[in-house]
Write an enzyme that holds these catalytic residues in place. Sequence first.
Site, PDB file in Angstrom:
ATOM      1  N   HIS A 123      61.026  28.374  65.066  1.00  0.00           N
ATOM      2  CA  HIS A 123      61.053  27.218  64.172  1.00  0.00           C
ATOM      3  C   HIS A 123      62.520  26.984  63.804  1.00  0.00           C
ATOM      4  O   HIS A 123      63.298  27.937  63.741  1.00  0.00           O
ATOM      5  CB  HIS A 123      60.239  27.584  62.925  1.00  0.00           C
ATOM      6  CG  HIS A 123      60.047  26.480  61.933  1.00  0.00           C
ATOM      7  ND1 HIS A 123      61.031  26.134  61.020  1.00  0.00           N
ATOM      8  CD2 HIS A 123      59.000  25.666  61.678  1.00  0.00           C
ATOM      9  CE1 HIS A 123      60.579  25.157  60.257  1.00  0.00           C
ATOM     10  NE2 HIS A 123      59.351  24.845  60.633  1.00  0.00           N
ATOM     11  N   ASP A 200      60.484  36.223  60.902  1.00  0.00           N
ATOM     12  CA  ASP A 200      59.911  35.051  60.266  1.00  0.00           C
ATOM     13  C   ASP A 200      58.389  35.232  60.312  1.00  0.00           C
ATOM     14  O   ASP A 200      57.766  35.047  61.358  1.00  0.00           O
ATOM     15  CB  ASP A 200      60.360  33.806  61.044  1.00  0.00           C
ATOM     16  CG  ASP A 200      59.630  32.552  60.605  1.00  0.00           C
ATOM     17  OD1 ASP A 200      58.699  32.652  59.786  1.00  0.00           O
ATOM     18  OD2 ASP A 200      59.989  31.472  61.100  1.00  0.00           O
ATOM     19  N   GLN A 203      53.842  32.365  59.808  1.00  0.00           N
ATOM     20  CA  GLN A 203      52.529  32.075  60.409  1.00  0.00           C
ATOM     21  C   GLN A 203      51.718  33.341  60.663  1.00  0.00           C
ATOM     22  O   GLN A 203      50.648  33.273  61.274  1.00  0.00           O
ATOM     23  CB  GLN A 203      52.720  31.318  61.739  1.00  0.00           C
ATOM     24  CG  GLN A 203      53.439  29.994  61.614  1.00  0.00           C
ATOM     25  CD  GLN A 203      52.629  28.924  60.885  1.00  0.00           C
ATOM     26  OE1 GLN A 203      51.440  29.091  60.599  1.00  0.00           O
ATOM     27  NE2 GLN A 203      53.279  27.825  60.562  1.00  0.00           N
ATOM     28  N   LYS A 226      51.570  28.699  52.691  1.00  0.00           N
ATOM     29  CA  LYS A 226      50.779  28.882  53.927  1.00  0.00           C
ATOM     30  C   LYS A 226      49.719  29.958  53.742  1.00  0.00           C
ATOM     31  O   LYS A 226      49.063  30.372  54.693  1.00  0.00           O
ATOM     32  CB  LYS A 226      51.706  29.236  55.092  1.00  0.00           C
ATOM     33  CG  LYS A 226      52.685  28.100  55.433  1.00  0.00           C
ATOM     34  CD  LYS A 226      53.360  28.319  56.734  1.00  0.00           C
ATOM     35  CE  LYS A 226      54.606  27.492  56.927  1.00  0.00           C
ATOM     36  NZ  LYS A 226      54.353  26.062  57.158  1.00  0.00           N
ATOM     37  N   CYS A 366      59.116  21.019  64.215  1.00  0.00           N
ATOM     38  CA  CYS A 366      60.384  21.699  63.845  1.00  0.00           C
ATOM     39  C   CYS A 366      60.722  22.773  64.864  1.00  0.00           C
ATOM     40  O   CYS A 366      61.182  23.868  64.497  1.00  0.00           O
ATOM     41  CB  CYS A 366      60.326  22.282  62.443  1.00  0.00           C
ATOM     42  SG  CYS A 366      59.967  21.080  61.178  1.00  0.00           S
TER      43      CYS A 366
HETATM   44  N1  C6P Z   1      56.143  25.325  59.527  1.00  0.00           N
HETATM   45  C1  C6P Z   1      54.606  23.703  60.391  1.00  0.00           C
HETATM   46  O1  C6P Z   1      53.902  22.690  60.288  1.00  0.00           O
HETATM   47  P1  C6P Z   1      58.880  26.598  54.807  1.00  0.00           P
HETATM   48  O2  C6P Z   1      58.980  25.129  55.055  1.00  0.00           O
HETATM   49  O3  C6P Z   1      60.189  27.181  54.372  1.00  0.00           O
HETATM   50  O4  C6P Z   1      57.740  26.992  53.953  1.00  0.00           O
HETATM   51  O5  C6P Z   1      58.532  27.258  56.236  1.00  0.00           O
HETATM   52  C2  C6P Z   1      59.349  27.042  57.341  1.00  0.00           C
HETATM   53  C3  C6P Z   1      58.766  27.683  58.552  1.00  0.00           C
HETATM   54  C4  C6P Z   1      59.412  28.760  59.119  1.00  0.00           C
HETATM   55  N2  C6P Z   1      58.898  29.406  60.170  1.00  0.00           N
HETATM   56  C5  C6P Z   1      57.736  29.055  60.718  1.00  0.00           C
HETATM   57  C6  C6P Z   1      57.199  29.842  61.874  1.00  0.00           C
HETATM   58  C7  C6P Z   1      57.031  27.970  60.196  1.00  0.00           C
HETATM   59  O6  C6P Z   1      55.878  27.619  60.757  1.00  0.00           O
HETATM   60  C8  C6P Z   1      57.566  27.248  59.112  1.00  0.00           C
HETATM   61  C9  C6P Z   1      56.887  26.028  58.585  1.00  0.00           C
HETATM   62  C10 C6P Z   1      55.365  24.164  59.172  1.00  0.00           C
HETATM   63  O7  C6P Z   1      54.685  24.337  61.433  1.00  0.00           O
HETATM   64  C11 C6P Z   1      56.170  23.067  58.580  1.00  0.00           C
HETATM   65  S1  C6P Z   1      57.460  22.505  59.654  1.00  0.00           S
END
Ligand code: C6P
Length: 411
Positions: A123, A200, A203, A226, A366
Amino acid sequence: MGKSIINVTEDFPILQQKINGERLAYLDNAATTQMPSSVLSKLNCFYQTSNSNVHRGVYTLAQRATDAYEHARIKVQNFIHASSSSEIIFTRGTTESLNFVACTYGEQFIHAGDEIVITVMEHHSNLIPWQQLAIRKKAQLKYIKLTSQGELDLDDAQKKITSKTKIVALCHVSNVLGVINPIKQISQWAHRQGAITVVDGAQAIPHFSVNVKDLDVDFYAFSGHKMLAPSGIGVLYGRSAILEELAPWQYGGEMINHVELYQSTWADIPAKFEAGTPNIIGAVGLGGAIDYLQAIGLSTIQHYEKSLTNYLLSQLAKMTDINIYGPVDSDKHTGVVSFNLKGVHPHDLATALDLNGVAVRAGHHCAQPLMKFLGVNAAARASIYLYNNIKDIDQFLKALQETKEFFSYEP
Ligand code: C6P
């Protein structure tokens, strides 16, 4: 006995509504998740009985708020099996957690010629901080390749992680491919070469049990929204021996020990890294979400989601003109399924599904370098969580089939 996973949908008020006249099938859980009544009540109760700033006041409300905030930290510690609650830093979310590591550890310990190893499936939140750090420091950014199935190429990983590597940063689960990466193995390779691992976990952590000690990672980042908590709260786990060595990232209230006109000393970890009034209500909500997830049990959730994912993948595989990205083996997968319907832009598809009450995400998610690897600009994505059921999947499949027929109609 724990809480049953059967009928948990009833615990989520937002899921009880109709969208465009149809029952809501919310399948965008990789983007954000919904809050159960128990978490919503917890937020309400905090504001009605305990709201105050934390770590500052001596009066009863201030103590209640501080206790609630610090209890949430302990819940997170236990949830991820960290050695100490001082290893848990509250942040705004995964993005802030990862930027924190790049801007603290990276600034302090990366030098010209060092190598940072990441993967093609990251991401942007786990790509751009390293890319920009590498530019600032004249370090080299290296990418572990993917196999044609969308899994990490482990031979390539072993080749790329060398004695020059200082940081290996990768996702536990891809937000596009749903693939689960072998973090423990990668961590071993990184440590053998003297590098640290930054994971990270955005997910991963909502869907299966994570033990940071067993995985032997140095940093682990995730977001509350999440995993049934409000947005604006997240976590960075950091190994205490490393956190102790880091200079503060931001300066201000609560992160100090002693301040003089021309110099200051810092509070102990984790306060050193939590400057200013924190997101107290977010932490309280996250604690409530952890209670809810633990009442059901992460292994029950994982097992349940796997059965839904199996069903979804097997039904999609029967449809023609559907291209699925990532492994189709549900053992290697969470409930994130990205795909394209031939000849239909994913945004048009997502709009058509919405007319049938089905919420899915469409776009580059993203992850533009990954889209390039897959040879597409965008994809549609259905992502499952514990409150989904077979009805949601069937509603999605039916709407997908109807959309397919509509777009392939030739007069
Ligand atoms: N992915 C998706 O629809 P934040 O925005 O900081 O809570 O998370 C960012 C982020 C970082 N790593 C991974 C693997 C992610 O999936 C995400 C967030 C969402 O896939 C929003 S773009």
